[in-house]
Design a protein around this motif. Sequence first.
Motif, mmCIF file in Angstrom:
data_model
loop_
_atom_site.group_PDB
_atom_site.id
_atom_site.type_symbol
_atom_site.label_atom_id
_atom_site.label_comp_id
_atom_site.label_asym_id
_atom_site.label_seq_id
_atom_site.Cartn_x
_atom_site.Cartn_y
_atom_site.Cartn_z
ATOM 1 N N CYS A 12 -9.160 11.055 -8.189
ATOM 2 C CA CYS A 12 -9.187 9.648 -8.610
ATOM 3 C C CYS A 12 -8.070 8.826 -7.978
ATOM 4 O O CYS A 12 -8.149 7.594 -7.964
ATOM 5 N N SER A 13 -7.036 9.486 -7.469
ATOM 6 C CA SER A 13 -5.947 8.740 -6.832
ATOM 7 C C SER A 13 -6.443 7.999 -5.588
ATOM 8 O O SER A 13 -5.872 6.988 -5.187
ATOM 9 N N SER A 17 0.805 -1.230 0.000
ATOM 10 C CA SER A 17 0.000 0.000 0.000
ATOM 11 C C SER A 17 0.836 1.278 0.000
ATOM 12 O O SER A 17 0.276 2.370 -0.076
ATOM 13 N N PHE A 18 2.180 1.163 0.063
ATOM 14 C CA PHE A 18 3.004 2.365 0.203
ATOM 15 C C PHE A 18 2.813 3.345 -0.951
ATOM 16 O O PHE A 18 2.535 4.529 -0.748
ATOM 17 N N VAL A 19 2.968 2.858 -2.195
ATOM 18 C CA VAL A 19 2.931 3.760 -3.357
ATOM 19 C C VAL A 19 1.573 4.436 -3.478
ATOM 20 O O VAL A 19 1.491 5.661 -3.642
ATOM 21 N N SER A 20 0.492 3.645 -3.400
ATOM 22 C CA SER A 20 -0.841 4.235 -3.557
ATOM 23 C C SER A 20 -1.178 5.191 -2.414
ATOM 24 O O SER A 20 -1.764 6.254 -2.634
ATOM 25 N N SER A 36 2.970 -0.092 -10.214
ATOM 26 C CA SER A 36 4.266 -0.265 -9.552
ATOM 27 C C SER A 36 4.359 -1.604 -8.826
ATOM 28 O O SER A 36 5.449 -2.021 -8.409
ATOM 29 N N LEU A 37 3.213 -2.294 -8.676
ATOM 30 C CA LEU A 37 3.188 -3.596 -8.009
ATOM 31 C C LEU A 37 3.199 -4.770 -8.994
ATOM 32 O O LEU A 37 3.175 -5.922 -8.596
ATOM 33 N N ILE A 52 -5.904 6.216 -11.384
ATOM 34 C CA ILE A 52 -6.431 5.033 -10.687
ATOM 35 C C ILE A 52 -5.417 3.884 -10.690
ATOM 36 O O ILE A 52 -5.312 3.136 -9.718
ATOM 37 N N VAL A 53 -4.635 3.764 -11.764
ATOM 38 C CA VAL A 53 -3.723 2.612 -11.868
ATOM 39 C C VAL A 53 -2.238 2.980 -11.868
ATOM 40 O O VAL A 53 -1.385 2.112 -11.663
ATOM 41 N N TYR A 54 -1.932 4.258 -12.112
ATOM 42 C CA TYR A 54 -0.513 4.647 -12.184
ATOM 43 C C TYR A 54 -0.239 5.834 -11.276
ATOM 44 O O TYR A 54 -0.936 6.829 -11.357
#
Length: 435
Positions: A424-425, A74-77, A288-289, A281-283
Amino acid sequence: MLNMIIPPIKDKYYITYSIFYLLGILTFIPNYFVLTASTYWLFKFRYLGPEGTERDPNNALPGPPKERNMLQASFVSTYFVVTQFSFIAFIILTAAYSKKLPPPEKRITAALLCSLVFYIVNLIFVNIVTDDFQIAFFMLIMCIACFLGICGAVIIVSLFEMVSNFPSEYYSAILTAQALCGVISAAIQILTIIVTDVPVTSGLIFFGIGAGMVCLTLTIYTYSKRNSQYFIYHIENNPMANVAQPRGKFLVRLWKKVKNPFKKTKIYMISLTVVFGTTAIVYPGLMSLVASQRSDGHSSNKWVEFYFIPVITFLVANVCDLLGRYLATKIRKPSQEWVLFTIAILRIAFIPLLMYCNVQPRLHTPVLFSDLHYIIFTIIFMFSNGYLINLCVVIVPTRAQDREEKSLITVMTVLSGVMSTALCSFLSIMVVHIL
């Protein structure tokens, strides 16, 4: 009224243009530059084993992709969401109270100095063993992300206040900086892996370069403020500097200004919002996962263990994004608003396609696509992102009737993208957890 004779002052050595470019890059660094240090973050938040287990603080492997813990996954998101939340909140606040704040050039200096402090804090923690307080360290990094987002918001609002005094090509320097920032950070990540496979050393390189970039920008910016005649002339000859602003609430005044331009360009604006939102939503949170299907966390194959994510998810993705932005300014097709809107809607289909690539960890859904499929999806998805964004940015100002309206439409275009990305993030965390 006397006609103003504008002296033939030129931007010597393009110093002022470079400043806008560098400041544009620094605005997006928290989203790209910090996040591409993935090996370092995976190491910092790795699973340490049961309590009482002997730990090796210099272990370079973050663990198999399928065994990533919640902090790693969950770090990046989370970082992206925190940055975007603070970014959008302070864009609104800075814009609303800009007349009560110091001039934009002073605000930028203060934001740069604060950014430098936060990069130095990150540098200090690189060499501190945080194994015994991983959750506290995670929260500290999120606080730093919040403050870096605030600095970025202050810089971008102040930049747009300043750039309105300059020729239109200075807008493009800020807009192109986002994609260029992604390419630069990905290239640094790959070079770091080549130089060392020790996560702590890679962290030192990343944050050292980040602090160096802030110092370089601050130095050139300070020099321009004091010595560049081109910069000084355009800042001091701002025709709106002493014009009294009408009373009333900020949002009401803003809507009165942008109402007519928005009506002319609303389909383009909606298309742009959809493109930015789909990507957010995805980048970078989900993509990154995505690990190579041949990766097990212990393989001696450096491509699948170390280079796959930096090369495909960051370098290839951002190069395609940059290429799309460049080609959009040359081709400028399609220009019909409903065609652009349809393409933007169809592009949403990439969200489930990317979700069923090898995103790790995952508990509820199967993997349906191979590494090759993921690479193809990434190329098309990011190229279309850059192409559609710049196509809207190029076409929308042509609908303006005068210079003031053109300036308003340009700012609306950029801010609509920023707002969409920020909102959206939040969905990126949900997408990661439903896998």
